[in-house]
Design an enzyme around this catalytic site. Structure first.
Site, short mmCIF file in Angstrom:
data_model
loop_
_atom_site.label_atom_id
_atom_site.label_comp_id
_atom_site.label_asym_id
_atom_site.label_seq_id
_atom_site.Cartn_x
_atom_site.Cartn_y
_atom_site.Cartn_z
N ASP A 102 0.86 -1.17 0.00
CA ASP A 102 0.00 0.00 0.00
C ASP A 102 0.90 1.22 0.00
OD1 ASP A 102 -2.37 1.61 0.41
OD2 ASP A 102 -3.25 -0.16 1.36
N ASP A 204 -2.96 4.64 -2.42
CA ASP A 204 -4.01 5.21 -1.58
C ASP A 204 -4.44 6.61 -2.05
OD1 ASP A 204 -5.42 4.83 1.08
OD2 ASP A 204 -4.42 6.74 1.48
N GLU A 259 -6.37 4.05 -5.93
CA GLU A 259 -7.67 4.24 -5.30
C GLU A 259 -8.21 5.61 -5.71
OE1 GLU A 259 -9.83 4.32 -0.93
OE2 GLU A 259 -7.94 5.33 -1.26
N HIS A 332 -11.13 -2.91 3.46
CA HIS A 332 -11.07 -2.46 4.86
C HIS A 332 -11.85 -1.17 5.11
CE1 HIS A 332 -8.23 -0.16 2.64
NE2 HIS A 332 -8.11 0.69 3.64
N ASP A 333 -12.38 -0.54 4.06
CA ASP A 333 -13.17 0.68 4.24
C ASP A 333 -14.67 0.43 4.09
OD1 ASP A 333 -10.88 2.28 4.52
OD2 ASP A 333 -10.71 2.57 2.35
C1 GLC Z 1 -7.99 5.38 1.83
C2 GLC Z 1 -7.83 4.17 2.72
C3 GLC Z 1 -8.48 4.45 4.02
C4 GLC Z 1 -7.81 5.63 4.67
C5 GLC Z 1 -7.77 6.83 3.73
C6 GLC Z 1 -6.77 7.83 4.19
O1 GLC Z 1 -9.31 5.63 1.53
O2 GLC Z 1 -8.32 3.03 2.09
O3 GLC Z 1 -8.47 3.34 4.88
O4 GLC Z 1 -8.47 5.97 5.84
O5 GLC Z 1 -7.39 6.49 2.43
O6 GLC Z 1 -5.48 7.31 4.01
#
Ligand code: GLC
Ligand code: CA
Length: 560
Positions: A102, A204, A259, A332-333
């Protein structure tokens, strides 16, 4: 194979996502760790996947559970040492599993050395690594942006008499990617891990890294994320991603998936279209996670299958032959998918149906830990029992708008913690996750029924269904590379699509209801002449080239 289709390893793989804190505790302190992961590599391999994506393992104060990084080149001590990581990396590679890290570079932790330095003064060489700004007159903040976790996006530092920008928690200051030195740092971090042997990155919120010049205030106001239009797909994003690609990524045999909240296929193609200008291999968009809500599951709406189908079909069509989809239904979100798009009453059937629904599309499928056994949300009675910082913040806002009772109901449905409870390995104490008396976080009490051990030996389990499905996909090019066509678009109960490649075809039909629904094969599909390759009920008769679909039934037919 069709001329517009190019083979690549990242297109053929399936990926398993590990969120380390809740995966497996190897040293009995109640927290998941690298020793635990090492002990489960055979299990991961047994799923038939080809790669593991690790949510952050780096040194971190864990304010956002690893997404606040204090040292990009070190492992969090509670997860182990760099040697432990190397053992996992080698162990994975020995088993033919690639490793994806990540990469969190939109922001760092406020405990990162760069940030600590940047606070020392305007003339510190690290000051410009972040967005430090003077306040406006009358004690007003530099602009009206709100954090996507709720609350202001600016935090005041009395020592400097300046504010710094944080799009997430206040412990996650945003990096100033317009500073070429910061981009050099990012490239160095990439090289560090690629040189060690990792196979790629999940990047991310990478589409947030470029902010509109001057950081203008927004004319809109939302309780969370005000100002998002000024950075969600900023002016230099293309340029920076291209720089990372040309200077680093193109020199390695690696893959990337970015992402990208609020991403559309049209915008995605600017970054993932194959050819010389390609910046990333794939993108995690969110549109298909909005079939039961508006943007985030806290703004809950009734599940709408037509909305879901529209999104999927759009991405399948727009990307086909040009770019590659990343397919996921959990991470995980996100809360657990059976609670959202499936059914607790028909948990087994709906978990299998949802797996077929997304994995038989064109793209690289990602499976999140626990998804493969149909884990469910865990409603905690008290907000103070939750761990996730965004859950706490958003609950605070929701309780002001809707009252405490409703806000608690929303937390039960929408909290990211639903997907972060420890993996249920067995019916042993603490679900076999840890030998400690107390795990770091509440275990879902349904672990006695729902666990890996119970499903291992049951040929009809969700776990063994996932194995069968992943294997089927891997062995059939039509499932990976075939064209996509949707059928019965108007149905609000059935999702039906077909795939075609080199004279072969497959038909996928999924019921999203607990009622019986009639299904007739679309024209050109003779079910009796096809091979039934996947199904989630034991009896599978056909009458008049169709059948009555039972609650959450799925079937996949193949003609080759
Ligand atoms: C992304 C991650 C999340 C995190 C956010 C800030 O959305 O998947 O878990 O809280 O970024 O890094
Ligand atoms: Ca541990």
């Amino acid at each position: 194979m069709g001329e517009d289709i190019k083979r690549a390893w990242y297109k053929e793989m399936a990926v398993y996502q590990v969120w380390p804190r809740s995966f497996c505790d190897g040293n009995g302190d109640g927290i998941g760790d690298l020793k635990g992961i090492l002990s489960k590599l055979d299990y991961i391999k047994s799923l038939g996947v080809d790669a593991i994506w690790f949510s952050p393992l780096y040194k971190s104060p864990q304010k956002d559970y690893g997404y606040d990084i204090a040292d990009y080149r070190d492992i969090a001590p509670e997860y182990g040492t760099m040697d432990d990581f190397k053992a996992v990396l080698n162990g994975a590679h020995e088993r033919g599993l690639r490793v994806i890290m990540d990469l969190v570079v939109n922001h760092t932790s406020d405990q990162h050395q760069w940030f600590l330095e940047s606070k020392k003064g305007d003339d510190n060489p690290y000051h410009d690594y972040y967005y430090w700004r003077k306040g406006k007159s009358h004690g007003r903040k530099p602009n009206n942006w709100m954090s996507t976790f709720g609350g202001d996006a600016w935090e005041y530092d009395a020592g400097l008499d300046e504010y710094y920008l944080h799009l997430f928690a206040k412990e996650q200051p945003d990096l100033n990617m317009d500073n070429p030195k910061v981009r050099e740092e990012v490239k160095d971090i990439m090289r560090f891990w690629l040189d060690m042997g990792v196979d790629g990155f999940r990047e991310d919120v990478i589409t947030f890294i470029s902010k509109d010049e001057g950081l203008p205030s927004s004319p809109y106001w939302f309780p969370i994320g005000t100002g998002i239009e000024h950075y969600v797909h900023g002016p230099h994003l293309d340029e920076y991603l291209m720089e990372f690609k040309n200077d680093v990524l193109s020199k390695y045999d690696c893959m990337t998936v970015g992402e990208a909240p609020m991403m559309t296929p049209k915008k995605a193609l600017m970054h993932i279209k194959e050819g010389p200008g390609q910046q990333l291999n794939m993108m995690f968009h969110f549109q298909h996670m909005e079939a039961d809500c508006m943007f985030v599951s806290w703004v809950k709406l009734p599940f709408n299958l037509k909305k879901l189908k529209k999104v999927y079909t759009n991405w399948q069509h727009q990307l086909y032959g040009k770019a590659w989809n990343a397919l996921y239904i959990e991470n995980h979100d996100q809360p657990r998918i059976v609670n959202r798009y499936g059914s607790l009453e028909y948990r087994e059937q709906s978990a299998k149906m949802l797996a077929v629904m997304y994995m038989c599309q064109s793209g690289t499928p990602f499976v999140y830990q626990g998804q493969e056994i149909g884990m469910t949300n865990n409603a905690l009675p008290d907000i103070n029992m939750y761990e996730d910082i965004s859950t706490k913040n958003v609950y605070g806002i929701a309780s002001k708008i809707f009252g405490k009772k409703k806000a608690m109901e929303l937390a039960h449905y929408a909290s990211r913690d639903n997907g972060r409870t420890p993996v249920q390995w067995s019916d042993a104490p603490n679900a076999g996750f840890t030998t400690a008396e107390k795990p770091w976080f509440y275990i879902n009490p349904n672990y006695k029924q729902i666990n890996v051990a119970a499903q291992e030996n049951d040929p009809d389990s969700i776990l063994n269904f996932y194995r069968k499905l992943i294997k089927f996909r891997k062995e059939h090019d039509v499932c990976i590379y075939g064209t996509y066509e949707e059928h019965y678009h108007e149905s609000s109960n059935l999702f039906c699509y077909s795939r075609y490649l080199d004279g072969k075809k497959m038909l996928v039909v999924c019921s999203f209801t607990d009622k019986a629904v009639a299904f007739n094969a679309p024209e050109g599909f003779d079910l009796a002449a096809g091979q039934l390759v996947l199904n989630n009920y034991n009896t599978t008769g056909i009458i008049n080239n169709g059948f009555t679909m039972r609650p959450y039934e799925t079937r996949v037919y193949l003609w080759e």
